[in-house]
Motif scaffolding. Sequence first.
Motif, short mmCIF file in Angstrom:
data_model
loop_
_atom_site.label_atom_id
_atom_site.label_comp_id
_atom_site.label_asym_id
_atom_site.label_seq_id
_atom_site.Cartn_x
_atom_site.Cartn_y
_atom_site.Cartn_z
N SER A 32 1.88 9.89 8.81
CA SER A 32 0.64 9.32 9.33
C SER A 32 0.42 9.73 10.78
CB SER A 32 0.68 7.79 9.23
OG SER A 32 -0.48 7.23 9.78
N ALA A 64 0.95 7.81 -0.51
CA ALA A 64 -0.40 7.86 -1.10
C ALA A 64 -1.41 7.13 -0.20
CB ALA A 64 -0.40 7.26 -2.50
N ARG A 65 -1.02 5.99 0.36
CA ARG A 65 -1.92 5.26 1.26
C ARG A 65 -2.22 6.07 2.51
NH1 ARG A 65 0.77 0.78 -0.75
NH2 ARG A 65 2.45 0.90 0.78
N LEU A 67 -2.14 9.34 2.76
CA LEU A 67 -2.99 10.47 2.38
C LEU A 67 -4.44 10.03 2.19
CD1 LEU A 67 -0.60 12.27 -0.12
CD2 LEU A 67 -1.17 12.97 2.23
N THR A 68 -4.67 8.88 1.60
CA THR A 68 -6.03 8.38 1.41
C THR A 68 -6.70 8.13 2.75
OG1 THR A 68 -5.47 7.38 -0.72
CG2 THR A 68 -7.40 6.51 0.42
N CYS A 69 -6.00 7.46 3.64
CA CYS A 69 -6.55 7.17 4.96
C CYS A 69 -6.82 8.46 5.74
CB CYS A 69 -5.58 6.29 5.73
SG CYS A 69 -6.14 5.86 7.39
N ARG A 71 -7.33 11.46 4.54
CA ARG A 71 -8.43 12.21 3.91
C ARG A 71 -9.78 11.66 4.38
NH1 ARG A 71 -6.87 12.48 -1.10
NH2 ARG A 71 -6.29 14.66 -0.99
N GLU A 72 -9.91 10.33 4.40
CA GLU A 72 -11.16 9.72 4.85
C GLU A 72 -11.43 10.04 6.32
OE1 GLU A 72 -10.63 5.60 3.89
OE2 GLU A 72 -10.84 5.95 1.73
#
Length: 84
Positions: A32, A64-65, A67-69, A71-72
């Motif tokens: 992160s 995964a969390r 990566l989602t954050c 990506r956004e």
Amino acid sequence: MTTVMPESPTNHDTGEIVIAVPAGPRAAAVLSCRLHGVIAGAGPGASLTLVVEAGDRAADPDVARVLTCARESAESRGLVLVVR
């Protein structure tokens, strides 16, 4: 972490940055920090592709969390994030 940037001095903001998911129990936290550091450091109008070498670790809930954050956040700045 490996950074690949183009040789053209006229468009120095175009390139690909490859970031591997680190080993260890704090992998998601370290990932992160690395991703958000690159995203925040991209200047206005930058054209970067962030490639995360995650492999099977992409399925880890903490990774995964992150990566989602990321990506956004990347998409909000016009950057591209790819997970391999």
